[in-house]
Scaffold this motif. Structure first.
Motif, mmCIF file in Angstrom:
data_model
loop_
_atom_site.group_PDB
_atom_site.id
_atom_site.type_symbol
_atom_site.label_atom_id
_atom_site.label_comp_id
_atom_site.label_asym_id
_atom_site.label_seq_id
_atom_site.Cartn_x
_atom_site.Cartn_y
_atom_site.Cartn_z
ATOM 1 N N ASP A 256 0.814 -1.218 0.000
ATOM 2 C CA ASP A 256 0.000 0.000 0.000
ATOM 3 C C ASP A 256 0.845 1.265 0.000
ATOM 4 O OD1 ASP A 256 -2.259 -1.481 -0.030
ATOM 5 O OD2 ASP A 256 -2.667 -1.340 2.127
ATOM 6 N N SER A 257 1.898 1.291 0.873
ATOM 7 C CA SER A 257 2.643 2.529 1.034
ATOM 8 C C SER A 257 3.775 2.696 0.017
ATOM 9 C CB SER A 257 3.177 2.630 2.470
ATOM 10 O OG SER A 257 3.792 3.872 2.674
ATOM 11 N N PRO A 258 4.778 1.818 0.008
ATOM 12 C CA PRO A 258 5.807 1.973 -1.026
ATOM 13 C C PRO A 258 5.316 1.581 -2.412
ATOM 14 C CG PRO A 258 6.635 0.752 0.877
ATOM 15 C CD PRO A 258 5.155 0.783 0.986
ATOM 16 N N LYS A 259 4.094 0.976 -2.468
ATOM 17 C CA LYS A 259 3.502 0.550 -3.743
ATOM 18 C C LYS A 259 4.438 -0.398 -4.498
ATOM 19 C CE LYS A 259 0.725 4.744 -4.184
ATOM 20 N NZ LYS A 259 -0.448 4.104 -3.617
ATOM 21 N N LEU A 260 4.773 -1.497 -3.839
ATOM 22 C CA LEU A 260 5.636 -2.493 -4.464
ATOM 23 C C LEU A 260 4.812 -3.411 -5.350
ATOM 24 C CD1 LEU A 260 7.793 -3.445 -1.359
ATOM 25 C CD2 LEU A 260 8.259 -1.711 -3.092
ATOM 26 N N GLU A 261 5.463 -3.940 -6.356
ATOM 27 C CA GLU A 261 4.761 -4.841 -7.270
ATOM 28 C C GLU A 261 4.708 -6.262 -6.717
ATOM 29 O OE1 GLU A 261 6.518 -4.627 -11.090
ATOM 30 O OE2 GLU A 261 6.107 -2.484 -11.382
ATOM 31 N N GLY A 262 5.807 -6.741 -6.164
ATOM 32 C CA GLY A 262 5.857 -8.109 -5.661
ATOM 33 C C GLY A 262 5.216 -8.231 -4.291
ATOM 34 N N SER A 263 4.816 -9.446 -3.936
ATOM 35 C CA SER A 263 4.211 -9.715 -2.629
ATOM 36 C C SER A 263 5.280 -10.158 -1.644
ATOM 37 C CB SER A 263 3.138 -10.803 -2.762
ATOM 38 O OG SER A 263 2.741 -11.281 -1.494
ATOM 39 N N PHE A 264 5.417 -9.392 -0.569
ATOM 40 C CA PHE A 264 6.392 -9.768 0.454
ATOM 41 C C PHE A 264 5.994 -11.078 1.117
ATOM 42 C CE2 PHE A 264 7.832 -9.528 4.931
ATOM 43 C CZ PHE A 264 9.198 -9.546 4.708
ATOM 44 N N TYR A 265 4.701 -11.283 1.314
ATOM 45 C CA TYR A 265 4.229 -12.519 1.960
ATOM 46 C C TYR A 265 4.579 -13.737 1.108
ATOM 47 C CZ TYR A 265 1.216 -15.793 4.426
ATOM 48 O OH TYR A 265 0.758 -16.860 5.146
ATOM 49 N N ASP A 266 4.379 -13.648 -0.186
ATOM 50 C CA ASP A 266 4.731 -14.765 -1.071
ATOM 51 C C ASP A 266 6.239 -15.006 -1.049
ATOM 52 O OD1 ASP A 266 2.092 -15.066 -1.745
ATOM 53 O OD2 ASP A 266 2.240 -13.942 -3.634
ATOM 54 N N PHE A 267 6.995 -13.903 -0.959
ATOM 55 C CA PHE A 267 8.459 -14.016 -0.971
ATOM 56 C C PHE A 267 8.964 -14.765 0.257
ATOM 57 C CE2 PHE A 267 12.647 -12.270 0.187
ATOM 58 C CZ PHE A 267 13.362 -12.579 -0.962
ATOM 59 N N VAL A 268 8.471 -14.404 1.447
ATOM 60 C CA VAL A 268 8.960 -15.051 2.671
ATOM 61 C C VAL A 268 8.406 -16.463 2.815
ATOM 62 C CG1 VAL A 268 9.317 -12.891 3.905
ATOM 63 C CG2 VAL A 268 7.116 -14.043 4.079
ATOM 64 N N SER A 269 7.282 -16.740 2.172
ATOM 65 C CA SER A 269 6.680 -18.068 2.295
ATOM 66 C C SER A 269 7.484 -19.130 1.565
ATOM 67 C CB SER A 269 5.244 -18.053 1.752
ATOM 68 O OG SER A 269 4.429 -17.184 2.508
ATOM 69 N N GLU A 270 8.309 -18.718 0.614
ATOM 70 C CA GLU A 270 9.041 -19.676 -0.202
ATOM 71 C C GLU A 270 10.293 -20.214 0.496
ATOM 72 O OE1 GLU A 270 9.906 -17.878 -3.920
ATOM 73 O OE2 GLU A 270 7.796 -17.711 -4.536
ATOM 74 N N ASP A 271 11.129 -19.330 1.016
ATOM 75 C CA ASP A 271 12.447 -19.752 1.497
ATOM 76 C C ASP A 271 12.733 -19.453 2.967
ATOM 77 O OD1 ASP A 271 13.190 -20.618 -1.125
ATOM 78 O OD2 ASP A 271 13.512 -18.519 -1.663
ATOM 79 N N TYR A 272 11.812 -18.842 3.679
ATOM 80 C CA TYR A 272 12.101 -18.425 5.055
ATOM 81 C C TYR A 272 11.219 -19.199 6.030
ATOM 82 C CZ TYR A 272 14.495 -14.602 2.747
ATOM 83 O OH TYR A 272 15.332 -13.877 1.943
ATOM 84 N N GLN A 273 11.850 -19.726 7.051
ATOM 85 C CA GLN A 273 11.113 -20.506 8.051
ATOM 86 C C GLN A 273 10.592 -19.576 9.150
ATOM 87 O OE1 GLN A 273 13.929 -23.504 9.272
ATOM 88 N NE2 GLN A 273 13.459 -24.817 7.524
ATOM 89 N N LEU A 274 9.608 -18.779 8.776
ATOM 90 C CA LEU A 274 9.017 -17.824 9.702
ATOM 91 C C LEU A 274 7.595 -18.241 10.040
ATOM 92 C CD1 LEU A 274 10.138 -14.396 8.155
ATOM 93 C CD2 LEU A 274 11.152 -15.597 10.090
ATOM 94 N N GLU A 275 7.225 -18.017 11.325
ATOM 95 C CA GLU A 275 5.848 -18.227 11.738
ATOM 96 C C GLU A 275 4.978 -17.152 11.068
ATOM 97 O OE1 GLU A 275 4.710 -20.525 14.012
ATOM 98 O OE2 GLU A 275 6.668 -21.387 14.545
#
Length: 351
Positions: A256-275
């Motif tokens: 919403d704010s920086p108006k990024l094209e990619g999804s940060f949630y999709d990015f971290v869901s792939e390779d990061y073991q985050l809750e």
């Protein structure tokens, strides 16, 4: 935001002349009052401010120390009242302490309170300190007080989360020793609990993910700073409210704010073991908008927005140039530099 206490009781742990740990138990709760609420709120705020908290959950029922868990289950199902539950808890703690060489004694505080729509059970072994004061007759008198700003032996159970999600690995939190197995770890043993996920590790993983997401998106420096500032503001607000970081919400804010094209949630869901959600660690997230470093007797910290404006880094010479240093530091430098100049003049008189 203050807490709302519903129950509180105190028991005293001390060693007798034979060196045997004993527990003097109260037979009734303390009446809830404004001073009790204020006292518990101070303890709660101190606990919230601790950056070395860890999280845990109960182990299997076959564990060797299930007595506390059984007492808690009976209390939550109203088969035990608060006083009887607290007495069983005190007995479990004394039994565990007797297994170790820890010479721990003090005031065992057990309280149930509500905060931000959740009920908590707070268990702390507090030190009863001696102090000297002057009375109205100008006489010295001794008194005792509990130091609320320094607590280490504490565990807190999120009763609401435990009831809603018994499979969670984080409904118990405690203050963890900074290196190796510390005395505070016996709180896990007496509760029959096992350590769950590491909140600091989760926050560090998030910081890494934010940086690598910016690299993956090939963002310019200005846009990268904006992403980090938005992430920091979100995390800081969650910390103030006592809420967890929600990766999905953070992702929405970044779009919403920086108006990024990619999804940060999709990015971290792939390779990061985050809750999907985890508590904020203040000491970690502040690095989103600050450069922090120390070593060799030097400690440096500054907002990232100053890099390239007031602070310049030369990689070839490995130097920082600061324009406009803080006034209090400037005065110290001027004072000491003046003293050094006078000392040189004394060593080299003009005649």
């Amino acid at each position: 935001m203050n807490i709302s206490a519903s129950n509180i009781i105190l028991h005293s742990l001390s060693y007798n002349p034979e060196g045997i740990l004993q527990c003097k138990m109260r037979e009734g709760e303390l009446p809830i009052s404004a001073s009790i609420d204020e006292f518990l709120t101070k303890l709660h705020r101190t606990y919230q401010s601790k950056t070395n908290k860890a999280f845990a959950s109960f182990g299997d029922k076959t564990d060797k120390s299930p007595l506390f868990r059984e007492a808690l289950t009976d209390y939550m199902s109203q088969q035990l009242d608060f006083v009887r539950f607290s007495q069983k808890t005190a007995s479990c703690l004394v039994e565990e302490l007797q297994k170790h060489d820890f010479a721990e004694e003090g005031i065992l505080l057990i309280s149930k309170y509500s905060w931000t729509a959740s009920d908590y059970l707070f268990i702390a072994l507090l030190q009863n300190n001696h102090s000297v004061s002057v009375n109205e007759n100008l006489e010295l008198q001794e008194s005792q007080h509990i130091e609320t700003s320094k607590i280490q032996l504490v565990a807190r159970i999120d009763l609401t989360l435990l009831a809603r999600d018994p499979q969670s690995n984080r409904y118990i939190s405690f203050i963890k020793g900074r290196a190796g197995r510390k005395v505070s770890d016996f709180f896990l043993d007496f509760m029959g609990a096992q350590e769950g996920f590491d909140a600091k590790e989760q926050n560090q993983g998030l910081m890494k993910a934010v940086d690598e997401f910016c690299e993956n998106q090939a963002l310019p420096v200005a846009k990268k700073k904006e992403v980090r500032e938005v992430a920091f503001e979100y995390c800081n607000e969650q910390l103030k409210q006592g809420d967890d970081i929600e990766l999905s919400v953070l992702s929405e804010q970044l779009q919403d704010s920086p108006k990024l094209e990619g999804s940060f949630y999709d990015f971290v869901s792939e390779d990061y073991q985050l809750e999907n959600s985890f508590p904020v660690d203040r000491s970690v997230v502040r690095k989103l908008t600050k450069y922090v470093g120390q070593g060799g007797g030097i400690s440096i910290s500054f907002d990232q927005k100053h890099l390239g404006e007031r602070i310049f880094y030369d990689a070839n010479s490995d130097t920082l140039t600061i324009q406009g240093i803080p006034p209090n530091l400037r005065e110290q430098l001027k004072r000491d530099n003046f003293a050094d100049d006078n000392q040189k003049d004394d060593q080299n008189p003009p005649f």
